[in-house]
Scaffold this active site. Structure first.
Site, PDB file in Angstrom:
ATOM      1  N   ASP A 140      14.120 -23.355 -97.886  1.00  0.00           N
ATOM      2  CA  ASP A 140      14.435 -24.692 -97.378  1.00  0.00           C
ATOM      3  C   ASP A 140      13.955 -24.857 -95.932  1.00  0.00           C
ATOM      4  O   ASP A 140      14.298 -24.049 -95.054  1.00  0.00           O
ATOM      5  CB  ASP A 140      15.951 -24.885 -97.443  1.00  0.00           C
ATOM      6  CG  ASP A 140      16.373 -26.337 -97.414  1.00  0.00           C
ATOM      7  OD1 ASP A 140      15.505 -27.210 -97.305  1.00  0.00           O
ATOM      8  OD2 ASP A 140      17.589 -26.596 -97.510  1.00  0.00           O
ATOM      9  N   ASP A 141      13.159 -25.897 -95.689  1.00  0.00           N
ATOM     10  CA  ASP A 141      12.725 -26.270 -94.333  1.00  0.00           C
ATOM     11  C   ASP A 141      11.800 -25.259 -93.665  1.00  0.00           C
ATOM     12  O   ASP A 141      11.672 -25.259 -92.433  1.00  0.00           O
ATOM     13  CB  ASP A 141      13.937 -26.500 -93.411  1.00  0.00           C
ATOM     14  CG  ASP A 141      14.628 -27.843 -93.640  1.00  0.00           C
ATOM     15  OD1 ASP A 141      14.316 -28.496 -94.646  1.00  0.00           O
ATOM     16  OD2 ASP A 141      15.473 -28.228 -92.821  1.00  0.00           O
TER      17      ASP A 141
ATOM     18  N   CYS B 250      14.141 -33.154 -98.428  1.00  0.00           N
ATOM     19  CA  CYS B 250      14.604 -32.174 -99.415  1.00  0.00           C
ATOM     20  C   CYS B 250      14.702 -32.735-100.830  1.00  0.00           C
ATOM     21  O   CYS B 250      14.112 -32.202-101.772  1.00  0.00           O
ATOM     22  CB  CYS B 250      15.973 -31.631 -99.007  1.00  0.00           C
ATOM     23  SG  CYS B 250      15.967 -30.625 -97.506  1.00  0.00           S
TER      24      CYS B 250
ATOM     25  N   HIS C 114      18.178 -30.574-104.759  1.00  0.00           N
ATOM     26  CA  HIS C 114      19.071 -30.950-103.663  1.00  0.00           C
ATOM     27  C   HIS C 114      20.495 -30.856-104.197  1.00  0.00           C
ATOM     28  O   HIS C 114      20.848 -31.525-105.180  1.00  0.00           O
ATOM     29  CB  HIS C 114      18.747 -32.374-103.208  1.00  0.00           C
ATOM     30  CG  HIS C 114      19.403 -32.767-101.930  1.00  0.00           C
ATOM     31  ND1 HIS C 114      19.296 -32.034-100.776  1.00  0.00           N
ATOM     32  CD2 HIS C 114      20.178 -33.853-101.621  1.00  0.00           C
ATOM     33  CE1 HIS C 114      19.956 -32.640 -99.799  1.00  0.00           C
ATOM     34  NE2 HIS C 114      20.505 -33.739-100.287  1.00  0.00           N
TER      35      HIS C 114
ATOM     36  N   ASP D 161      10.107 -26.563 -99.511  1.00  0.00           N
ATOM     37  CA  ASP D 161      10.168 -27.982 -99.889  1.00  0.00           C
ATOM     38  C   ASP D 161       9.369 -28.895 -98.964  1.00  0.00           C
ATOM     39  O   ASP D 161       8.925 -29.958 -99.379  1.00  0.00           O
ATOM     40  CB  ASP D 161      11.617 -28.476-100.025  1.00  0.00           C
ATOM     41  CG  ASP D 161      12.499 -28.148 -98.830  1.00  0.00           C
ATOM     42  OD1 ASP D 161      12.000 -27.544 -97.853  1.00  0.00           O
ATOM     43  OD2 ASP D 161      13.697 -28.495 -98.880  1.00  0.00           O
TER      44      ASP D 161
END
Length: 464
Positions: free
Chosen positions: A36-37, A76, A130, A301
């Site tokens: 994530d990120d 996301c 998500h 993502d």
């Protein structure tokens, strides 16, 4: 023609189906790692040399690391919904974090369903979709409780504005990602009677960048370097781009408080924590019975701005928000140490997994298999990356160019091979009209309306 006895026909069908074919090759397993990120500050890409990601780089060394891989959306929820469904945001209408994707993406379209129908055991943990909108019916098993994230969320925030970070005096195993990784490690240690699709969704470096202090210590503040930055960067950016950048918000506060380097330190520390968990997972994989017959794909993502273009977070259509790592290891297809410079987006993941595992690619899927690039990273590829943020805002990225067109008609054009920081907008220069026209051919002609926000957990996570 002499009739064949029914018993003989049944026996023949039994063998052909593979149920009694001892020599039939086993379908490959899939280890599906989502982060994530995580932006392009990983070692194998080399965008920020000080970043320490030895385990991500170790995975890239086993197969192919993509140098120009881009998300479907720099947010996301729509990014993950697009990747898992095969439907781009402008087709589904899922543009924001408060769009409940389950209302417009039926279960029969998803990647998990294709693998279950193909005879796979499908299991997972952490953040794949998500998590404001879970749909556990897609999975044979899913980690029910990844544990409290109190050590991460209860720490005193040392950040500024909405950028949250703090070193923690805790153990590695007190954060949720440790338990998520433990779940995947346990599955690798089990005996599976069917091929498996195992998803491991790691939260970090999603904010808060609250991780054990030792990861902060890896990056002394005096050694932190700011990313490339120009005070006049936004002077030639049109109003729609300025509205996305919001320089008066996070970035103005970061300059005011003098915490820019502190924030970068926090992001690097959180990335290092995730790299540690990926290392744990790879160690377990190497000891497992599945190491020679498992496809590994690691994807992220979207990217993240850390002050470039006076912007923080994702939520934009520039390089930093859209570019993210992608690594493939496919036994019998990829070769160790490969690098691919072709420009692709993550809509290729769904069809490529189907292709590699001998499963039919559903007709609705809006992406093409990159199996040819996995076999030969230098082979021809004529599909640019396409990223969408909110309704009717899109960017097209090729190996040389980025073209952005906003819903109001505003445009940006960057010659990325000559201007990698995207500091000079060429969109209004008549001599580049041909480039704009060519890139504009890849923009969608129809855009599904935003499906609207829910009234529950998704809306409160809109900014995350």
């Amino acid at each position: 023609m002499k009739a064949v006895p029914l018993l003989a026909l049944s026996f023949f069908a039994f063998i052909v189906s593979g149920s009694f074919a001892a020599d039939a090759p086993a379908k490959p397993n899939v280890l599906f790692i989502a982060v994530d990120d995580l932006r392009d500050w990983v070692g194998y890409i080399g965008k920020y040399p000080a970043s320490k990601t030895p385990n991500i780089d170790r995975l890239a060394a086993r197969g192919i690391g993509f140098m120009k891989s881009y998300c479907a959306a720099p947010v996301c929820n729509p990014s993950r919904a697009a990747l898992m469904s095969g439907l781009r945001p402008f087709t589904s209408g899922v543009y924001e974090n408060n769009n409940d994707w389950r209302t417009v993406i039926p279960e029969n379209l998803t990647l998990t369903t294709v693998f279950r129908q193909g005879g796979y055991y499908v299991c997972g943990a952490g953040k794949i979709y998500h998590e404001a909108y879970p749909r556990r019916s897609e999975w044979d098993d899913y980690l029910a409780n990844e544990g409290k994230r109190g050590a991460e969320t209860d720490a005193q925030n040392e950040g500024t504005s909405g950028i949250r970070f703090a070193p923690l005096d805790c153990r590695d195993d007190e954060l949720a990602d440790w338990k998520i990784t433990d779940y995947a490690i346990a599955e690798l240690g089990k005996k599976h009677d069917k091929p498996f699709f195992l998803a491991c969704g790691l939260h970090k470096p999603h904010m808060p960048w609250n991780v054990p202090r030792k990861y902060y210590d890896m990056y002394p503040l005096k050694d932190i370097e700011l990313p490339p930055y120009s005070e006049s960067d936004l002077d030639d950016v049109p109003p729609a781009g300025i509205k996305m950048a919001k320089p008066w918000g996070d970035h103005a506060e970061m300059l005011k408080t003098g915490k820019w380097k502190n924030a970068i330190q926090g992001y690097l520390a959180a990335t290092a924590y995730t790299d540690m968990n990926i290392g744990r997972l790879l160690d377990a994989f190497d000891k497992s019975a599945y190491k020679d017959n498992t496809i590994i794909v690691l994807w992220c993502d979207h990217g993240w701005h850390l002050g470039e273009k006076q912007h923080w977070r994702k939520f934009a259509l520039w390089e930093e928000a859209t570019h993210a790592p992608l690594i493939w290891v496919a036994p019998g297809v990829t070769k160790p140490g490969g690098r691919c410079e072709r420009t692709i987006d993550f809509m290729t993941i769904y069809p490529t997994l189907c292709d590699l595992c001998g499963l039919p690619i559903p007709s609705h899927v809006q992406g093409k298999s990159i199996r040819s690039l996995l076999a030969d990273p230098k082979s021809a590829w004529d599909q640019p990356a396409l990223t969408t943020y909110l309704f009717d805002n899109h960017t097209v990225r090729t190996e040389d160019w980025r073209y952005i067109r906003y819903a109001n008609g505003d445009e940006e054009l960057y010659h990325d091979s000559e201007d990698p920081n995207e500091w000079t907008n060429l969109a209004m220069k008549p001599e580049f009209a041909a480039e704009k026209a060519e890139l504009g051919k890849y923009l969608p002609t129809e855009n599904h309306p935003d499906i609207g926000g829910d009234k529950g957990g998704g809306k409160k996570k809109k900014a995350e």
